[in-house]
Design a protein around this motif. Structure first.
Motif, PDB file in Angstrom:
ATOM      1  N   CYS A 163       0.832  -1.211   0.000  1.00 38.55           N
ATOM      2  CA  CYS A 163       0.000   0.000   0.000  1.00 38.55           C
ATOM      3  C   CYS A 163       0.865   1.257   0.000  1.00 38.55           C
ATOM      4  O   CYS A 163       0.616   2.216  -0.741  1.00 38.55           O
ATOM      5  CB  CYS A 163      -0.914   0.018   1.224  1.00 38.55           C
ATOM      6  N   GLU A 164       1.883   1.234   0.842  1.00 39.60           N
ATOM      7  CA  GLU A 164       2.754   2.405   0.948  1.00 39.60           C
ATOM      8  C   GLU A 164       3.566   2.603  -0.331  1.00 39.60           C
ATOM      9  O   GLU A 164       3.781   3.745  -0.777  1.00 39.60           O
ATOM     10  CB  GLU A 164       3.667   2.253   2.169  1.00 39.60           C
ATOM     11  N   MET A 165       4.045   1.505  -0.937  1.00 39.44           N
ATOM     12  CA  MET A 165       4.800   1.620  -2.182  1.00 39.44           C
ATOM     13  C   MET A 165       3.911   2.157  -3.309  1.00 39.44           C
ATOM     14  O   MET A 165       4.368   2.922  -4.171  1.00 39.44           O
ATOM     15  CB  MET A 165       5.405   0.274  -2.566  1.00 39.44           C
ATOM     16  N   GLU A 166       2.650   1.762  -3.314  1.00 38.55           N
ATOM     17  CA  GLU A 166       1.712   2.326  -4.284  1.00 38.55           C
ATOM     18  C   GLU A 166       1.608   3.843  -4.110  1.00 38.55           C
ATOM     19  O   GLU A 166       1.584   4.597  -5.088  1.00 38.55           O
ATOM     20  CB  GLU A 166       0.324   1.691  -4.103  1.00 38.55           C
ATOM     21  N   ASN A 167       1.575   4.292  -2.858  1.00 38.27           N
ATOM     22  CA  ASN A 167       1.498   5.731  -2.592  1.00 38.27           C
ATOM     23  C   ASN A 167       2.790   6.446  -2.981  1.00 38.27           C
ATOM     24  O   ASN A 167       2.764   7.563  -3.479  1.00 38.27           O
ATOM     25  CB  ASN A 167       1.170   5.974  -1.119  1.00 38.27           C
ATOM     26  N   VAL A 168       3.935   5.777  -2.734  1.00 42.67           N
ATOM     27  CA  VAL A 168       5.218   6.355  -3.150  1.00 42.67           C
ATOM     28  C   VAL A 168       5.235   6.538  -4.664  1.00 42.67           C
ATOM     29  O   VAL A 168       5.602   7.611  -5.183  1.00 42.67           O
ATOM     30  CB  VAL A 168       6.398   5.453  -2.708  1.00 42.67           C
ATOM     31  N   ALA A 169       4.813   5.496  -5.392  1.00 47.82           N
ATOM     32  CA  ALA A 169       4.810   5.562  -6.858  1.00 47.82           C
ATOM     33  C   ALA A 169       3.828   6.626  -7.349  1.00 47.82           C
ATOM     34  O   ALA A 169       4.117   7.369  -8.302  1.00 47.82           O
ATOM     35  CB  ALA A 169       4.451   4.199  -7.443  1.00 47.82           C
ATOM     36  N   ASN A 170       2.672   6.715  -6.713  1.00 52.27           N
ATOM     37  CA  ASN A 170       1.671   7.711  -7.123  1.00 52.27           C
ATOM     38  C   ASN A 170       2.184   9.133  -6.894  1.00 52.27           C
ATOM     39  O   ASN A 170       1.961  10.040  -7.717  1.00 52.27           O
ATOM     40  CB  ASN A 170       0.370   7.470  -6.356  1.00 52.27           C
ATOM     41  N   THR A 171       2.887   9.337  -5.776  1.00 56.21           N
ATOM     42  CA  THR A 171       3.458  10.661  -5.484  1.00 56.21           C
ATOM     43  C   THR A 171       4.544  11.028  -6.492  1.00 56.21           C
ATOM     44  O   THR A 171       4.700  12.199  -6.858  1.00 56.21           O
ATOM     45  CB  THR A 171       4.043  10.672  -4.052  1.00 56.21           C
ATOM     46  N   MET A 172       5.271  10.013  -6.960  1.00 49.85           N
ATOM     47  CA  MET A 172       6.374  10.252  -7.902  1.00 49.85           C
ATOM     48  C   MET A 172       5.877  10.669  -9.295  1.00 49.85           C
ATOM     49  O   MET A 172       6.641  11.219 -10.083  1.00 49.85           O
ATOM     50  CB  MET A 172       7.228   8.982  -8.047  1.00 49.85           C
ATOM     51  N   ARG A 173       4.609  10.409  -9.625  1.00 53.24           N
ATOM     52  CA  ARG A 173       4.116  10.676 -10.980  1.00 53.24           C
ATOM     53  C   ARG A 173       4.302  12.126 -11.394  1.00 53.24           C
ATOM     54  O   ARG A 173       4.559  12.423 -12.565  1.00 53.24           O
ATOM     55  CB  ARG A 173       2.634  10.292 -11.079  1.00 53.24           C
ATOM     56  N   SER A 174       4.227  13.019 -10.433  1.00 55.19           N
ATOM     57  CA  SER A 174       4.377  14.447 -10.753  1.00 55.19           C
ATOM     58  C   SER A 174       5.834  14.902 -10.761  1.00 55.19           C
ATOM     59  O   SER A 174       6.108  16.055 -11.086  1.00 55.19           O
ATOM     60  CB  SER A 174       3.582  15.287  -9.747  1.00 55.19           C
ATOM     61  N   CYS A 175       6.751  13.995 -10.387  1.00 54.01           N
ATOM     62  CA  CYS A 175       8.166  14.393 -10.239  1.00 54.01           C
ATOM     63  C   CYS A 175       9.061  13.830 -11.318  1.00 54.01           C
ATOM     64  O   CYS A 175      10.265  14.099 -11.325  1.00 54.01           O
ATOM     65  CB  CYS A 175       8.693  13.921  -8.871  1.00 54.01           C
ATOM     66  N   ILE A 176       8.515  13.008 -12.212  1.00 47.05           N
ATOM     67  CA  ILE A 176       9.365  12.346 -13.214  1.00 47.05           C
ATOM     68  C   ILE A 176       8.921  12.753 -14.619  1.00 47.05           C
ATOM     69  O   ILE A 176       7.747  13.108 -14.825  1.00 47.05           O
ATOM     70  CB  ILE A 176       9.316  10.808 -13.052  1.00 47.05           C
ATOM     71  N   PRO A 177       9.840  12.725 -15.581  1.00 46.50           N
ATOM     72  CA  PRO A 177       9.517  13.210 -16.934  1.00 46.50           C
ATOM     73  C   PRO A 177       8.397  12.429 -17.612  1.00 46.50           C
ATOM     74  O   PRO A 177       7.610  12.987 -18.366  1.00 46.50           O
ATOM     75  CB  PRO A 177      10.844  13.024 -17.702  1.00 46.50           C
ATOM     76  N   HIS A 178       8.330  11.134 -17.377  1.00 40.87           N
ATOM     77  CA  HIS A 178       7.347  10.272 -18.050  1.00 40.87           C
ATOM     78  C   HIS A 178       6.381   9.745 -16.995  1.00 40.87           C
ATOM     79  O   HIS A 178       6.797   9.224 -15.969  1.00 40.87           O
ATOM     80  CB  HIS A 178       8.076   9.116 -18.736  1.00 40.87           C
ATOM     81  N   ASP A 179       5.078   9.903 -17.240  1.00 43.00           N
ATOM     82  CA  ASP A 179       4.075   9.466 -16.270  1.00 43.00           C
ATOM     83  C   ASP A 179       4.030   7.937 -16.222  1.00 43.00           C
ATOM     84  O   ASP A 179       3.691   7.282 -17.209  1.00 43.00           O
ATOM     85  CB  ASP A 179       2.703  10.024 -16.659  1.00 43.00           C
ATOM     86  N   LEU A 180       4.385   7.385 -15.050  1.00 42.53           N
ATOM     87  CA  LEU A 180       4.426   5.928 -14.882  1.00 42.53           C
ATOM     88  C   LEU A 180       3.509   5.508 -13.742  1.00 42.53           C
ATOM     89  O   LEU A 180       3.387   6.210 -12.727  1.00 42.53           O
ATOM     90  CB  LEU A 180       5.855   5.461 -14.575  1.00 42.53           C
ATOM     91  N   GLN A 181       2.899   4.344 -13.910  1.00 45.62           N
ATOM     92  CA  GLN A 181       2.076   3.750 -12.851  1.00 45.62           C
ATOM     93  C   GLN A 181       2.549   2.321 -12.598  1.00 45.62           C
ATOM     94  O   GLN A 181       3.095   1.666 -13.492  1.00 45.62           O
ATOM     95  CB  GLN A 181       0.602   3.740 -13.254  1.00 45.62           C
ATOM     96  N   VAL A 182       2.342   1.853 -11.368  1.00 47.22           N
ATOM     97  CA  VAL A 182       2.718   0.485 -11.031  1.00 47.22           C
ATOM     98  C   VAL A 182       1.468  -0.346 -10.764  1.00 47.22           C
ATOM     99  O   VAL A 182       0.414   0.182 -10.382  1.00 47.22           O
ATOM    100  CB  VAL A 182       3.661   0.423  -9.801  1.00 47.22           C
ATOM    101  N   ALA A 183       1.615  -1.641 -10.983  1.00 48.24           N
ATOM    102  CA  ALA A 183       0.578  -2.605 -10.629  1.00 48.24           C
ATOM    103  C   ALA A 183       1.197  -3.577  -9.631  1.00 48.24           C
ATOM    104  O   ALA A 183       2.240  -4.169  -9.909  1.00 48.24           O
ATOM    105  CB  ALA A 183       0.078  -3.340 -11.868  1.00 48.24           C
ATOM    106  N   SER A 184       0.574  -3.740  -8.466  1.00 46.89           N
ATOM    107  CA  SER A 184       1.183  -4.500  -7.366  1.00 46.89           C
ATOM    108  C   SER A 184       0.556  -5.878  -7.224  1.00 46.89           C
ATOM    109  O   SER A 184      -0.644  -6.063  -7.473  1.00 46.89           O
ATOM    110  CB  SER A 184       1.029  -3.722  -6.053  1.00 46.89           C
ATOM    111  N   LEU A 185       1.389  -6.821  -6.779  1.00 47.49           N
ATOM    112  CA  LEU A 185       0.941  -8.207  -6.642  1.00 47.49           C
ATOM    113  C   LEU A 185       1.647  -8.864  -5.467  1.00 47.49           C
ATOM    114  O   LEU A 185       2.823  -8.632  -5.232  1.00 47.49           O
ATOM    115  CB  LEU A 185       1.242  -8.973  -7.936  1.00 47.49           C
ATOM    116  N   ILE A 186       0.887  -9.706  -4.746  1.00 49.18           N
ATOM    117  CA  ILE A 186       1.436 -10.538  -3.667  1.00 49.18           C
ATOM    118  C   ILE A 186       1.058 -11.985  -3.967  1.00 49.18           C
ATOM    119  O   ILE A 186      -0.091 -12.269  -4.328  1.00 49.18           O
ATOM    120  CB  ILE A 186       0.867 -10.120  -2.295  1.00 49.18           C
ATOM    121  N   LEU A 187       2.034 -12.879  -3.845  1.00 46.58           N
ATOM    122  CA  LEU A 187       1.768 -14.307  -4.031  1.00 46.58           C
ATOM    123  C   LEU A 187       1.812 -14.990  -2.667  1.00 46.58           C
ATOM    124  O   LEU A 187       2.813 -14.892  -1.944  1.00 46.58           O
ATOM    125  CB  LEU A 187       2.810 -14.926  -4.966  1.00 46.58           C
TER     126      LEU A 187
END
Length: 796
Positions: free
Chosen positions: A647-671
């Motif tokens: 959950c926290e890593m998803e928030n870190v990645a979402n916060t980073m979207r405005s700070c990086i040249p290319h808009d990136l999103q992550v998809a998370s998975l737990i096995l």
């Protein structure tokens, strides 16, 4: 005129002795020669006259503590002590009369006087390394020996470090004392020493209070004087100091060794340097300077020995490893037509130099020690032989430095390439110790144990950058489109200036490539296009630039858009790859920091690696720990911690979207894997892997699960904004639903979907929970849910 030199030793310190200067024993010697029994002696008459004269000065015989009387009676003292200072030895011996335990000295030999003159006006006699209270205890042991007959050996060599201003160095002298002209008597205040006192003193060397109790200050009288002889031990001291310095390490080591060698050679401006070489190509004499505090080289220099040195030095130093001395650098320069080595020495102002090769046996490194003087002939083939006694110490230091360098390299590899996680390092240490013990015991065919951890619970998770392949291909497509468009622009301008059919033919081919790129990239298209540009277009561009007529500017515009290293337009791709790198680094640092905290709960194996996103493996269980007891609560807590982490890593990645040249999103998975398994360290790959055929299924699922679709649809399981939890047993879903409910209460997670997954190759029956991530408006990665919160939730 008699010289009196006061010492700074114990100037204000107490002693068990009252010091009284007396020449009674020397006077008694004169009385013996003046007696009637010695009438036949050639010294009788002169001794009789001296005794008569000296009786006029009873203080000299009875003793005095007022040291100003030394000056008052200097003529008489000179007469008394003349027999102890024979004139033929005055120029050779370093001797003086001295007051015991104070080192105030008088009546010096000529050589001693010269040493003091060269020491400078500010020099005061000072004994090296005389600890507090040591002089008091030494005086007590002297009393025990002389008055009570207890043979206690506390003799320690005294050393004086005396500067020689003429040479600009410090000389070292060891002192030897003659106490034949002294005697000790107790005062009324001196307690009598018993056998019991003696034994108590033997066990209390460091307790000054006990010594002062048995020997109160000033409770004994020491009457007489001593003779002190100094012996020049500069060479021995220097060798010892060099050996000591070579055993230690530090930032000032070269400077300290340089000072040692200045004393050793009596050259105040001697220079010292060293280089560590690695001969990389013996046939070509190619070498690299690996480490240097050199007079000649800088670290990283890469050169051919025979090009830099003359053949003589190359052969002697780098082939035969023999010491060589150049006594006259200018003469060497003439003989070698001022080669590179001569120029380097000349630049440093070197007049003579000794080069000492020292080879490390374990890795082929060669250290070259450089000892240099600004003047010719001060260093030469004769005084290079003085180094023979210290070369073994330098050789040992080179071996040690070489081993340390190798250890650092090994440690770097261990840390950055094949590191062992702290949680399992104990098992490797045990195995290594067992292996070494078996080797030392002579057991044949011994091999290191296989490292296997049984019954450990695996946890796997990933935060994968979604659509990375498509985004990367799109970036490549845009950059190629830009590059080809720029090429067309150059050719179009060339057609206007020089009407050659080849330009139009090339434009046609470039436009054809451009049309293909816009239609979509296939494997090998990029390489084919770049090869075409390099082979067919760039030679024409060179011709166009040479024509001038304003076309060179058009070519420059094209060339300026190319990356200087890759020689392609690298703009959109760079923006994308920089974005991926920034996001990966941020996620990796975050999980590393959080994972360090997680180890405090219960030690477990953790491994994190970057792909297009960040993946991690964790294993927890009893076999992984040495002195702790595993409980299932630690597994439950780690699972909840992992879900919270995602959950926290998803928030870190979402916060980073405005700070990086290319808009990136992550998809998370737990096995989730219900059953414990075994992991084994693969010696050949230097990493852990699951062990056993049954457990291979877990690895297969890990590799394929992120590509899985929801059963009966074309929809991928992993999508941005949601965390997917893959499981095979319903009890696992029940466990995770509790964790989800808790994180929903904290507003980390939203709606939950229960899904069945399509069969994967070799795997069927998988299910998933897919949960919406609630992104925090003001997410603070430093202020997240604590371990205590998690533990309380597990217990409730």
């Amino acid at each position: 005129m008699m010289r009196i030199v006061n010492s700074t030793i114990n100037k204000d310190a107490e002693l068990p002795l009252q010091l009284s200067v007396s020449f009674k024993k020397v006077f008694s010697m004169f009385e013996k020669y003046a007696s009637e029994e010695q009438v036949g002696s050639p010294y009788h008459k002169s001794a009789k006259d001296l005794v008569k004269e000296l009786r006029k000065y009873p203080e000299l015989i009875e003793g005095f503590s007022d040291l100003s009387l030394l000056k008052k009676y200097e003529e008489q003292i000179q007469i008394l002590l003349d027999p102890l200072f024979p004139e033929p030895l005055l120029g050779n011996e370093i001797k003086a009369a001295t007051i015991p335990f104070s080192f105030t000295s008088f009546m010096f030999t000529d050589r001693f006087e010269n040493i003091l003159d060269n020491a400078g006006d500010e020099y005061e006699m000072f004994v090296r390394n005389m600890e507090d209270d040591m002089m008091y205890i030494m005086a007590c042991t002297y009393i025990l020996n002389l008055c009570y007959g207890y043979n206690i050996d506390l003799k320690r060599p005294f050393f004086f470090d005396i500067p020689d201003q003429n040479l600009g160095v410090t000389k070292h002298y060891r002192a030897a004392f003659n106490g034949d002209f002294m005697e000790v008597t107790p005062t009324e205040n001196a307690p009598k020493i018993t056998e019991e006192d003696y034994r108590e003193l033997l066990d209390n060397f460091d307790n000054i209070d006990v010594w002062k109790e048995k020997f109160p200050p000033n409770s004994y009288i020491l009457s007489g004087f001593g003779l002190m002889n100094l012996f020049d031990v500069t060479a021995d001291e220097t060798i010892s100091s060099i050996r000591t310095n070579l055993l230690k390490s530090g930032d000032n080591l070269t400077e300290e060794l340089q000072n040692n060698l200045r004393e050793f050679y009596n050259i105040k401006d001697l220079m010292l340097g060293f280089s560590l070489f690695n001969i990389e190509d013996e046939e070509a004499d190619r070498t690299v300077v690996k480490m240097a505090e050199s007079l000649i080289f800088t670290q990283g220099n890469d050169f051919v020995c025979s090009d830099f040195f003359c053949n003589h030095i190359t052969r002697r130093i780098f082939k035969s490893n023999e010491t060589i001395a150049l006594s006259d650098v200018e003469k060497y320069g003439k003989n070698t037509h001022q080669n590179s080595f001569y120029k380097a020495l000349k630049k440093k102002g070197v007049g003579s130099i000794i080069l000492i090769p020292l080879k490390a046996s374990n890795n082929g490194f060669l250290a070259v020690l450089e000892i240099a003087s600004p003047r010719p002939y001060e260093l030469n083939s004769i005084n290079q032989n003085k180094l023979k006694d210290i070369l073994p110490a330098f050789e040992a230091a080179v071996e040690r430095a070489s081993e340390e360098h190798q250890n650092i390299i090994e440690a770097t590899i261990q840390e950055h390439y094949t590191s062992l996680h702290d949680s399992v390092k104990w098992r490797f240490i045990d195995a290594a110790e067992k292996y070494q013990n078996e080797l030392q015991s002579g057991i044949e065919d011994t091999k290191p144990d296989q490292i296997v951890f049984e019954d450990v619970h695996p946890l796997y998770g990933q935060a994968d950058i979604k659509g990375s392949s498509t985004a990367r291909n799109e970036a490549i497509k845009e950059d190629l489109t830009t590059q080809l468009t720029l090429a067309i622009s150059v050719l179009d301008k060339a057609c206007e200036t020089e009407k050659l059919p080849i330009y139009k033919e090339l434009m046609f081919r470039v436009e054809e490539y451009l049309s293909n790129v816009k239609g979509g990239l296939n494997a090998g298209d990029e390489i084919g296009i770049l090869d075409f540009l390099k082979r067919d277009i760039y030679p024409v561009f060179k011709h166009i630039r040479d024509l001038g007529k304003g076309l060179s500017k058009e070519v420059d515009v094209y060339m300026d858009r190319l990356d200087p290293v890759l020689h392609v337009v690298y703009e959109k791709r760079k923006a994308y790859e920089d974005s991926v790198s920034m996001l990966n680094d941020k996620l990796a640092k975050f999980i590393d920091k959080k994972q360090t905290e997680a180890q405090e709960m219960f030690p477990h194996y953790f491994e994190r690696y970057k792909t297009d996103g960040v993946e991690h493996d964790m294993y927890i269980g009893q076999s992984l720990v040495k002195n702790k007891t595993f409980d299932p609560i630690y597994l439950y807590n780690l699972r909840l911690w992992q879900l919270q982490l995602m959950c926290e890593m998803e928030n870190v990645a979402n916060t980073m979207r405005s700070c990086i040249p290319h808009d990136l999103q992550v998809a998370s998975l737990i096995l989730v894997h219900s059953n414990p398994l075994a992991i084994k360290f693969r010696m050949d790959e230097k990493q852990f892997d699951v062990d056993g055929a049954y457990n291979i299924r877990y690895e297969i699922i890990k590799k394929r699960i992120d590509k899985a679709h929801i059963k009966g649809t074309d929809e991928r399981l992993t999508i941005p904004g949601k965390i997917s939890i893959v499981y095979s047993q319903d009890k696992d879903a029940d466990e995770y639903l509790k964790y989800i409910k808790y994180l929903q209460s904290k507003n980390f997670l939203g709606k939950v979907e229960k899904l069945e997954l399509e069969d994967l190759q070799g795997v069927s029956g998988l299910k998933a929970l897919r949960i919406e991530v609630v992104y925090q408006k003001d997410f603070d990665e430093k202020n997240t849910i604590t371990f205590q919160d998690l533990i309380e939730e597990i217990k409730s």
